[in-house]
Write a protein that holds these residues in place. Sequence first.
Motif, PDB file in Angstrom:
ATOM      1  N   PHE A  28      27.393 -28.964  32.285  1.00 27.27           N
ATOM      2  CA  PHE A  28      27.624 -27.768  31.484  1.00 27.27           C
ATOM      3  C   PHE A  28      27.771 -26.512  32.350  1.00 27.27           C
ATOM      4  N   GLY A  29      27.709 -26.664  33.659  1.00 24.91           N
ATOM      5  CA  GLY A  29      27.906 -25.542  34.566  1.00 24.91           C
ATOM      6  C   GLY A  29      26.761 -24.553  34.580  1.00 24.91           C
ATOM      7  N   PRO A  36      25.265 -19.469  35.965  1.00 20.70           N
ATOM      8  CA  PRO A  36      25.108 -18.820  37.268  1.00 20.70           C
ATOM      9  C   PRO A  36      25.676 -17.400  37.254  1.00 20.70           C
ATOM     10  N   GLU A  37      25.053 -16.515  38.021  1.00 17.70           N
ATOM     11  CA  GLU A  37      25.610 -15.190  38.200  1.00 17.70           C
ATOM     12  C   GLU A  37      26.867 -15.284  39.067  1.00 17.70           C
ATOM     13  N   PRO A  38      27.882 -14.462  38.801  1.00 16.81           N
ATOM     14  CA  PRO A  38      29.147 -14.567  39.549  1.00 16.81           C
ATOM     15  C   PRO A  38      28.978 -14.464  41.060  1.00 16.81           C
ATOM     16  N   GLU A  39      28.049 -13.625  41.511  1.00 14.85           N
ATOM     17  CA  GLU A  39      27.902 -13.440  42.959  1.00 14.85           C
ATOM     18  C   GLU A  39      27.368 -14.684  43.671  1.00 14.85           C
ATOM     19  N   GLU A  69      27.311 -18.272  47.673  1.00 15.39           N
ATOM     20  CA  GLU A  69      26.168 -18.959  48.255  1.00 15.39           C
ATOM     21  C   GLU A  69      26.435 -20.467  48.314  1.00 15.39           C
ATOM     22  N   ASP A  70      25.704 -21.137  49.201  1.00 12.57           N
ATOM     23  CA  ASP A  70      25.775 -22.596  49.336  1.00 12.57           C
ATOM     24  C   ASP A  70      27.153 -23.083  49.767  1.00 12.57           C
ATOM     25  N   VAL A  71      27.837 -22.277  50.568  1.00 13.18           N
ATOM     26  CA  VAL A  71      29.113 -22.697  51.134  1.00 13.18           C
ATOM     27  C   VAL A  71      28.899 -23.030  52.601  1.00 13.18           C
ATOM     28  N   PHE A  72      29.940 -23.603  53.252  1.00 16.33           N
ATOM     29  CA  PHE A  72      29.761 -24.008  54.646  1.00 16.33           C
ATOM     30  C   PHE A  72      29.471 -22.810  55.538  1.00 16.33           C
ATOM     31  N   THR A  73      30.184 -21.713  55.328  1.00 18.48           N
ATOM     32  CA  THR A  73      29.943 -20.517  56.121  1.00 18.48           C
ATOM     33  C   THR A  73      30.412 -19.315  55.352  1.00 18.48           C
ATOM     34  N   ASN A  74      29.787 -18.201  55.589  1.00 18.38           N
ATOM     35  CA  ASN A  74      30.197 -16.960  54.934  1.00 18.38           C
ATOM     36  C   ASN A  74      30.932 -16.087  55.934  1.00 18.38           C
ATOM     37  N   ARG A  89      23.533 -26.430  40.993  1.00 18.89           N
ATOM     38  CA  ARG A  89      23.534 -25.051  40.495  1.00 18.89           C
ATOM     39  C   ARG A  89      24.792 -24.732  39.690  1.00 18.89           C
ATOM     40  N   GLY A  90      25.357 -25.751  39.061  1.00 13.28           N
ATOM     41  CA  GLY A  90      26.505 -25.544  38.200  1.00 13.28           C
ATOM     42  C   GLY A  90      27.825 -25.447  38.921  1.00 13.28           C
ATOM     43  N   LYS A  91      27.850 -25.757  40.216  1.00 13.47           N
ATOM     44  CA  LYS A  91      29.073 -25.562  41.011  1.00 13.47           C
ATOM     45  C   LYS A  91      29.877 -26.837  41.212  1.00 13.47           C
ATOM     46  N   GLY A  92      29.271 -27.989  40.971  1.00 14.77           N
ATOM     47  CA  GLY A  92      29.951 -29.242  41.262  1.00 14.77           C
ATOM     48  C   GLY A  92      30.641 -29.853  40.063  1.00 14.77           C
ATOM     49  N   GLY A  93      30.054 -29.640  38.869  1.00 14.46           N
ATOM     50  CA  GLY A  93      30.604 -30.278  37.695  1.00 14.46           C
ATOM     51  C   GLY A  93      30.318 -31.763  37.666  1.00 14.46           C
ATOM     52  N   HIS A  94      30.935 -32.446  36.724  1.00 14.95           N
ATOM     53  CA  HIS A  94      30.541 -33.831  36.474  1.00 14.95           C
ATOM     54  C   HIS A  94      31.022 -34.796  37.554  1.00 14.95           C
ATOM     55  N   MET A  95      32.029 -34.440  38.343  1.00 19.22           N
ATOM     56  CA  MET A  95      32.532 -35.347  39.379  1.00 19.22           C
ATOM     57  C   MET A  95      31.844 -35.166  40.722  1.00 19.22           C
ATOM     58  N   HIS A  96      30.985 -34.169  40.853  1.00 20.89           N
ATOM     59  CA  HIS A  96      30.345 -33.907  42.143  1.00 20.89           C
ATOM     60  C   HIS A  96      28.850 -33.699  41.915  1.00 20.89           C
TER      61      HIS A  96
END
Length: 332
Positions: free
Chosen positions: A86-87, A306-309, A313-318, A94-101
């Motif tokens: 449900f994201g 999740p908040e848009p900002e 976060e939680d990416v390989f690098t910023n 944290r709602g970023k992967g969805g059902h396939m991840h």
Amino acid sequence: MYENMVTARHYEERLQEEYLEGKQPAFDISAGPIPGELHLAAGHEASGAGVCIHLRDDDTVTAPHRPHHVAIAKGVDLKRMTAEIFGRETGLCRGKGGHMHLFDPEVNFACSGIIAQGVPPAVGAAMAAKKRNTDAVAVAFLGEGAIDQGGFLESLNLASVHDLPVVFVVEDNDWAISMPKDRVTDVENGAQRADGFDLPGVRVDSDDALAVYDSAREAVGRARDGNGPTLLEVQVHRRMGHFMGDAEGYRPDEDVDRATHRDSITRLEADLAKYGVADEDVAELRSRAEERVEEAIEWAKDQPEPEPETAYEDVFTNPPAQGDAGVRGGEQ
């Protein structure tokens, strides 16, 4: 196994209802409480339940883009998995992967939307277990449409060469998306792929949970005892489209009817009755499974988005902020 299977079936049916909300009459993939694609595994339950019942939390399982029945059988947290679908912020990712991840390190489960992507990581997990001198095993689930992928074939070779404790489980639902199996693959069944890599290949010709249980017990036991990999193919059936919204114009009506009538859950209910399990006990298991699913869905829908900002976060690098020092001594 029965409780896992009826949990998975009710879960998929309820997700279908939730997914279609707001997406009709004109199908809008972005609308409704579950945006994006959704691939449901109703009809696949016997393979997940029959294999995963032999596994422990420290065993690794990878699944493809139709993963929910496997995740349930492996013991993935149902509430957090549902929140992810449900994201929501409290989802597994944290709602970023969805059902396939979906990723649950508590029970060593992962899945991916890329065809056959989970096979090499499962081989890696098996190699790690062997190097650590543990008896943990890995299982890679994939569809019959994935058995021609290079990553799958290379994984079979590596697992065979190193006698790795891994089981490859091919779920054959007769359809590689919209193509019948015999139009895309040169072998009669996926278990034949094992012949080219000197490892055992076994096919279960019907989605019979007890038959899957027996074959998987032997395959997992072989891996756990240090006797190498096995390729297991299980005949399942697809009760829904490849994805929600799939009109299935390519699929003959008789194939849909045939899939509807060969129900692995009904088959297992008959087996339970044959072995003396009372009807009221079966009904209690089904009721408990349905209550668990409803509770997970209601909990997930109440969770915050999740908040848009947090997208950064939680990416390989910023990337560095404008004006900040770069990676190489101030270079931007």
